[in-house]
Motif scaffolding. Structure first.
Motif, PDB file in Angstrom:
ATOM      1  N   TYR A  18      43.233  26.578  38.679  1.00  8.87           N
ATOM      2  CA  TYR A  18      44.300  25.971  39.468  1.00  8.87           C
ATOM      3  C   TYR A  18      43.751  24.739  40.198  1.00  8.87           C
ATOM      4  O   TYR A  18      42.621  24.753  40.712  1.00  8.87           O
ATOM      5  CB  TYR A  18      44.854  26.984  40.478  1.00  8.87           C
ATOM      6  N   MET A  74      56.057  31.356  46.208  1.00  6.83           N
ATOM      7  CA  MET A  74      54.884  32.143  45.888  1.00  6.83           C
ATOM      8  C   MET A  74      54.127  31.506  44.736  1.00  6.83           C
ATOM      9  O   MET A  74      54.723  30.976  43.798  1.00  6.83           O
ATOM     10  CB  MET A  74      55.292  33.581  45.525  1.00  6.83           C
ATOM     11  N   THR A 109      51.067  41.943  47.994  1.00  7.47           N
ATOM     12  CA  THR A 109      52.120  40.948  47.750  1.00  7.47           C
ATOM     13  C   THR A 109      53.461  41.453  48.274  1.00  7.47           C
ATOM     14  O   THR A 109      54.238  40.693  48.875  1.00  7.47           O
ATOM     15  CB  THR A 109      52.216  40.638  46.245  1.00  7.47           C
ATOM     16  N   HIS A 126      44.166  30.838  40.549  1.00  6.79           N
ATOM     17  CA  HIS A 126      43.213  31.256  39.522  1.00  6.79           C
ATOM     18  C   HIS A 126      42.144  30.185  39.435  1.00  6.79           C
ATOM     19  O   HIS A 126      42.229  29.122  40.078  1.00  6.79           O
ATOM     20  CB  HIS A 126      43.904  31.480  38.169  1.00  6.79           C
ATOM     21  N   GLN A 163      50.194  32.121  42.471  1.00 10.54           N
ATOM     22  CA  GLN A 163      48.963  32.910  42.311  1.00 10.54           C
ATOM     23  C   GLN A 163      47.834  31.969  41.933  1.00 10.54           C
ATOM     24  O   GLN A 163      47.933  31.233  40.947  1.00 10.54           O
ATOM     25  CB  GLN A 163      49.132  33.982  41.238  1.00 10.54           C
ATOM     26  N   ARG A 199      40.690  33.693  44.405  1.00 12.48           N
ATOM     27  CA  ARG A 199      40.359  33.425  43.000  1.00 12.48           C
ATOM     28  C   ARG A 199      40.270  31.932  42.702  1.00 12.48           C
ATOM     29  O   ARG A 199      39.739  31.535  41.666  1.00 12.48           O
ATOM     30  CB  ARG A 199      41.402  34.067  42.078  1.00 12.48           C
ATOM     31  N   THR A 244      46.874  36.639  50.017  1.00 11.79           N
ATOM     32  CA  THR A 244      46.464  38.020  49.737  1.00 11.79           C
ATOM     33  C   THR A 244      45.120  37.977  49.028  1.00 11.79           C
ATOM     34  O   THR A 244      44.837  37.045  48.263  1.00 11.79           O
ATOM     35  CB  THR A 244      47.490  38.773  48.868  1.00 11.79           C
ATOM     36  N   ASP A 262      49.054  34.435  46.328  1.00 12.89           N
ATOM     37  CA  ASP A 262      48.492  35.679  45.810  1.00 12.89           C
ATOM     38  C   ASP A 262      47.094  35.407  45.253  1.00 12.89           C
ATOM     39  O   ASP A 262      46.853  34.367  44.627  1.00 12.89           O
ATOM     40  CB  ASP A 262      49.408  36.230  44.719  1.00 12.89           C
ATOM     41  N   GLU A 263      46.176  36.351  45.489  1.00 17.91           N
ATOM     42  CA  GLU A 263      44.789  36.220  44.998  1.00 17.91           C
ATOM     43  C   GLU A 263      44.176  34.895  45.467  1.00 17.91           C
ATOM     44  O   GLU A 263      43.607  34.134  44.688  1.00 17.91           O
ATOM     45  CB  GLU A 263      44.751  36.309  43.466  1.00 17.91           C
TER      46      GLU A 263
END
Length: 821
Positions: free
Chosen positions: A603, A596, A575, A600, A598, A651, A698, A647-648
Motif C-alpha cells: 500500500y 475503511m 474491526t 498491506h 486495510q 502491516r 486495528t 484495518d491491520e
C-alpha cells in the motif's frame, strides 16, 4: 370479524372538545363517553376495521410505571371516516370499563409475565395506536378479562406451571409428532429383547436412520446407514447388545459406545445416541437434544449442575436427574394429563419442543434491527394490485396450507416435492416459505418487484404471519403499510430471481435502491450525509463483548487524542469494535461517516494521499487518494464527525503511506491553520486534516511477521487493548439468542479460558497477545446442533490456529482440544 387493541397515552391523549366538551382525560373519556372516537393511525388498518369488530382499549403507562394495560372492552360502532382531523376516526361503543386493578383491569406488567401474552405485538412495538389481534390472542385476553383472578393465579404459578398451562391450550397445534414418535417407540422396543438384536440384519439397523430425528437430513442418514461402515454385521449386534443389555451402568455403557473402538459405530453421535436411549427406555429417560436442552436450561431456567470435564453421558444423566428433581413429569400429568398411550417422557419431550418453537427468538426480538426483503408479486407483478388493495403481501403456494404447521424448511421442501412430483429438491422455494413464516418480522421492510428489472412498491410489515383459506387468492399473508409505490427501473442492479430474498446484508444495493425510490435522498453534493438511526449505550452494550469501562476509555481517547489503535489477539472482533465505537462516539449508526481501508505491504502514499495513477484510457493523471478525499468530505461538513478505520495498520509501511501527512495526524496539528503542501500539491493548494476526523486503527498482536507500529506514529495514538469476551454476560446472552443451551455455553467458556490460559502461560513462544478471541463463536444463524457446530469450529478454525502456535507440539494441541469431552 377482526379483533383489535387500540392504545392511548394518558399524557398525550387528545379529545375532540366540540364533540365531548365535558370529558377531559382518557379515563373519563372511556368510562363516560359510551360512544367515543378513536384514531386509526396505522393506515393499512383503515379498510380492515369493520362495524362489530371487538376492541380492547389499552392505556399506556404514560410515565407512571406499572399502570398500563387493558382498561376497557369495546365494539366498533361505525367504520373509519375521514374527518378534518389528521387521521381517520372510528366510533367505538364501550361495553365495559375497568380503570384499575381492583376493578379487574389487566395490567401490562402482569401480562408480560405469562409466556402466552408477553409476545403480543403491543409488548414489542409499544409506540403504535392500532394493533390487530389473531383470534387466539383475542380469546386469550378475553379469557383473562372475563376472569381477572385467573391472571392473578397464573402470575403466581411457578415458571414450569405457566408454560404447562400455555401448552395445554395450544396442545392441538403441537401434537402432530406423536405419530412419528409412536413408530419409533414400536421399532425400538424390539431392542429390549436381546435375541432380537442378535438376529438383526443390516436392513434392520438401517431403519434406525428413519426412526431417529437426528437423521432427518439425508446426508447424515446416508453417512451412518447408507452402507455398513463396520467390518461386519457382528459389530453392530455386539455394540447394541452392550449398549442396551450390558451389565455396566448405563452412563458407562453410553460412554463406551461413543468412544471405545470396540463398540463405536461410525455416524452415531451424541444426538442420535440420546434419541436411541430415549426411545428404548422412554419410561425413564427423556431425549437430550438441542431443542430439549434449550427449553430446560434457557427457558425453564433449570440448572443440571454440569461440571468441567463432564462427558456427554455424564451430562445426559445430570440432565435427566434435573428433570426428575424439578418434578416435570408429575407436573405435566397434573396440569396436562396424559394425552397418548406412549410413555410419559415422549409427551414431556413434545412439551419441551413447544417451548423451544415458541420462544427461541425471545432474547433477540426487542433488539433486532429491521430487515429488508425483496419479494415477487407473482410472475411480472401480476398480484401487485391484490397486494395494494388488501394492504398485504403473500408468498403464494396455497397448496402448502398453514406454513406455521411445518417444523422447518426440510418439511416444506418434502411437501413441495410430493405435491408437485418434483425430481429435484426445491430448496429455494422451501427457504422462501420458511423465511416468510419465521424470519420475517413486524417492522421489517419489503420491496415488491415485477420481474428482475422493475420495483413497484415499498412498505413496512406490520403483522405476524397469518393464514386463512378464506383470504382471497392468497392464504398465507402478512399485513403491510405501503410507504411508496410506482415504477422504478432497476435493470442496472443485481435483482435476485428468487421469490423472497433477504437483502439486508447488501448495504450498497440497499443504498442505491432506497435512493431510486426516493426513500433517502441522493446526495446533492459528494459529501452530503444521510439521516441515520441513533446508537446508544444500550446498543453498544448489546453489540460488544467488552467492559463499558474499556468502551469509555476508547471514547475519551478519541475525544482528546483523536486517534486510537485497537490491538488484540485473533478473533476479538477488532474491526467490528472499531465501527461500533465510531457509531457510539457520534451517537448515530451512519455508514456515510465512516471509511475503511486495510493496509498491506504494497500500500502506498499515492493510494492513500495523492499521486499519479492511470485513468480508464491508460493515461497517468493526478488523482486524490482515499484519505485525502475523506478529509475533503469532512471539511465540507464541519458539524459532523467522520471516522477513518485502518484495518491491520501495522502491516503497511507507515512512513511511506502517510509521508508528510503524519505530522497532521497529531491532535494538536488539526485544522486549517496547520495546512501544508503535499508532495503532489498543485500550485497554491494546501491540505489539512480537519478536527472532525478521527482515526481508528486495528492491530493483530499475534502477527509475528510484522514490525510494531512506527514510533513516530505510535505517540500520536492511544492504544486500547481488546481481550476475549468469553466471560461477559453479553457473549452468553448472544449465544442464547442463537439457540445454544446454557450448559453448553458454560462448556465453551470453560474450554476457551483453559486454552487461553495455556497460551498466556507460554511466555517463550506466545503470551497474552496470542489468545483466541470470542468471534470464532459468534454464529450469524441459529444453532440446531450445538455439539456439531462447536466441534466444527474447533476442528476447522481453532485447531489450525493452535497447530500454528505450537507447530512442534501436536500432542499438546490434541490434549487441549479434547478437554471439553
Amino acid at each position: 370479524m377482526s379483533k383489535w387493541i387500540f392504545q392511548g397515552n394518558p399524557k398525550q391523549f387528545t379529545i375532540n372538545e366540540d364533540k365531548y366538551p365535558d370529558l377531559h382525560d382518557i379515563n373519563q373519556y372511556v368510562k363516560e363517553g359510551k360512544i367515543i372516537d378513536w384514531s386509526i393511525r396505522q393506515k393499512h388498518h383503515t379498510h380492515e376495521v369493520k362495524e362489530g369488530d371487538q376492541v380492547f382499549i389499552w392505556r399506556s403507562d404514560g410515565g407512571e410505571k406499572n399502570t398500563g394495560g387493558i382498561i376497557a372492552l369495546a365494539e366498533v360502532h361505525s367504520e373509519p371516516l375521514d374527518s378534518d382531523r389528521e387521521y381517520p376516526q372510528v366510533e367505538l361503543g364501550v361495553i365495559e370499563t375497568r380503570l384499575n386493578e381492583s376493578e379487574g383491569m389487566l395490567l401490562r406488567h402482569k401480562l408480560k409475565e405469562l409466556p402466552e401474552s408477553r409476545s403480543l405485538l403491543i409488548m414489542r412495538l409499544a409506540q403504535l395506536t392500532n394493533y390487530k389481534l389473531t383470534d387466539d390472542e383475542f380469546d386469550m385476553l378475553l379469557k383473562f378479562w372475563n376472569d381477572p383472578k385467573l391472571l392473578e393465579e397464573r402470575v403466581d404459578k411457578s415458571l414450569i406451571e405457566k408454560y404447562l398451562m400455555y401448552y395445554k391450550e395450544e396442545f392441538d397445534n403441537f401434537s402432530k409428532e406423536f405419530e412419528y414418535l409412536e413408530k419409533s417407540y414400536r421399532y425400538f422396543q424390539k431392542f429390549r429383547d436381546p435375541e432380537y438384536i442378535k438376529s438383526m440384519e443390516w436392513e434392520d439397523f438401517q431403519l434406525i436412520g428413519q426412526q431417529v430425528n437426528a437423521y432427518r437430513m439425508a446426508i447424515a442418514r446416508s453417512r451412518a446407514f447408507g452402507q455398513m461402515n463396520a467390518a461386519s454385521i457382528d459389530k453392530y449386534r455386539e455394540s447394541f447388545l452392550y449398549l442396551v443389555h450390558g451389565s455396566d451402568p448405563l452412563e458407562y455403557r453410553m460412554d463406551q459406545f461413543l468412544n471405545n473402538e470396540k463398540y463405536k459405530l461410525f455416524g452415531i453421535g451424541t444426538n442420535a445416541l440420546s434419541e436411541i436411549i430415549g426411545n428404548i427406555f422412554p419410561e425413564e429417560y427423556c431425549f437430550y437434544n438441542q431443542r430439549d436442552k434449550v427449553a430446560v436450561e434457557n427457558e425453564l431456567e433449570i440448572d443440571p449442575s454440569y461440571q468441567r470435564g463432564d462427558t456427554f453421558s455424564t451430562r445426559f444423566m445430570k440432565y435427566q436427574k434435573a428433570i426428575k428433581v424439578h418434578d416435570i413429569a408429575p407436573a405435566y400429568e397434573n396440569v396436562i394429563g396424559r394425552q397418548t398411550n406412549l410413555p410419559i417422557y415422549y409427551e414431556v419431550d413434545q412439551f419441551f419442543s413447544f417451548i423451544f418453537n415458541k420462544f427461541k427468538d425471545k432474547h433477540a426480538i426487542e433488539n433486532e434491527a429491521p430487515k429488508y426483503w425483496l419479494l415477487a408479486a407473482g410472475e411480472n407483478g401480476k398480484y401487485w394490485s391484490y397486494f395494494k388493495d388488501k394492504e398485504q403481501i403473500s408468498i403464494g403456494w396455497n397448496e402448502l396450507g398453514d406454513l406455521s404447521k411445518y417444523k422447518d424448511k426440510k418439511e416444506i421442501a418434502q411437501s413441495l416435492k410430493e405435491k408437485h412430483d418434483y425430481d429435484h429438491n426445491p430448496r429455494n422455494d422451501a427457504l422462501a416459505n420458511e423465511q416468510f413464516v419465521r424470519e420475517m418480522k413486524e417492522e421489517d421492510y419489503v420491496f415488491i418487484k415485477a420481474g428482475t428489472s422493475q420495483l413497484i412498491a415499498f412498505g413496512q410489515v406490520v403483522s405476524p404471519y397469518q393464514y386463512s383459506p378464506e383470504n382471497g387468492a392468497q392464504h398465507s399473508f402478512r399485513d403491510v403499510e405501503w410507504i411508496r409505490y410506482g415504477e422504478w427501473d432497476v435493470s442496472d442492479l443485481p435483482i435476485h430471481q428468487k421469490t423472497l430474498t433477504d437483502v439486508t446484508p447488501y448495504e450498497d444495493f440497499l443504498q442505491e435502491v432506497l435512493q431510486k425510490i426516493e426513500i433517502i435522498k441522493e446526495p446533492e453534493s459528494e459529501y452530503e450525509v444521510n439521516e441515520s438511526e441513533p446508537y446508544t449505550v444500550e446498543d453498544i452494550t448489546r453489540d460488544l463483548f467488552m467492559d463499558l469501562e474499556k468502551v469509555e476509555d476508547a471514547i475519551e481517547s478519541l475525544d482528546y487524542k483523536k486517534n486510537i489503535i485497537l490491538q488484540g489477539p485473533p478473533g476479538v472482533g477488532k474491526t467490528f469494535v472499531a465501527k461500533r465505537l465510531a457509531y457510539y462516539h457520534m451517537e448515530l449508526k451512519s455508514l456515510d461517516n465512516i471509511e475503511m481501508v486495510q493496509f498491506h505491504q504494497s500500500y502506498s502514499y499515492e493510494e492513500f494521499i495523492r499521486g499519479f495513477k492511470p485513468d480508464t484510457e491508460g493515461r497517468f493523471v493526478l488523482q486524490d487518494g482515499l484519505f485525502y478525499k475523506f478529509c475533503r468530505k469532512a471539511q465540507e461538513q464541519p458539524e459532523e464527525n467522520f471516522y477513518f478505520i485502518i484495518d491491520e495498520i501495522n502491516r503497511g509501511n507507515l512512513s511511506k503511506i502517510f509521508g508528510e501527512v503524519m505530522m497532521l495526524v497529531e491532535a494538536d496539528k488539526r485544522g486549517k491553520e496547520f495546512e501544508i503542501q503535499t508532495t503532489y500539491s498543485k500550485e497554491g493548494e494546501h491540505f489539512y486534516i480537519p478536527e472532525n476526523v478521527y482515526v481508528i486503527g486495528t492491530m493483530n498482536t499475534a502477527d509475528r511477521s510484522l514490525a510494531m507500529v512506527d514510533y513516530a506514529l505510535r505517540r500520536r495514538f492511544a492504544f486500547i487493548e481488546l481481550e476475549p469476551g468469553f466471560d461477559t454476560d453479553s457473549f452468553k446472552e448472544f449465544l442464547q439468542t442463537k439457540g445454544v443451551s446454557q450448559g453448553f455455553i458454560a462448556t465453551i467458556v470453560s474450554l476457551m479460558k483453559e486454552i487461553n490460559t495455556e497460551i498466556v502461560n507460554d511466555k517463550v513462544n506466545l503470551g497474552k497477545g496470542f489468545e483466541v478471541g470470542h468471534s470464532y463463536f459468534t454464529p450469524d444463524h441459529d444453532i440446531t446442533d450445538e455439539q456439531g457446530w462447536f466441534e466444527r469450529v474447533l476442528r476447522l478454525e481453532i485447531k489450525p490456529l493452535l497447530k500454528e502456535y505450537w507447530f512442534d507440539q501436536e500432542d499438546k494441541v490434541h490434549e487441549l482440544l479434547n478437554r471439553y469431552q
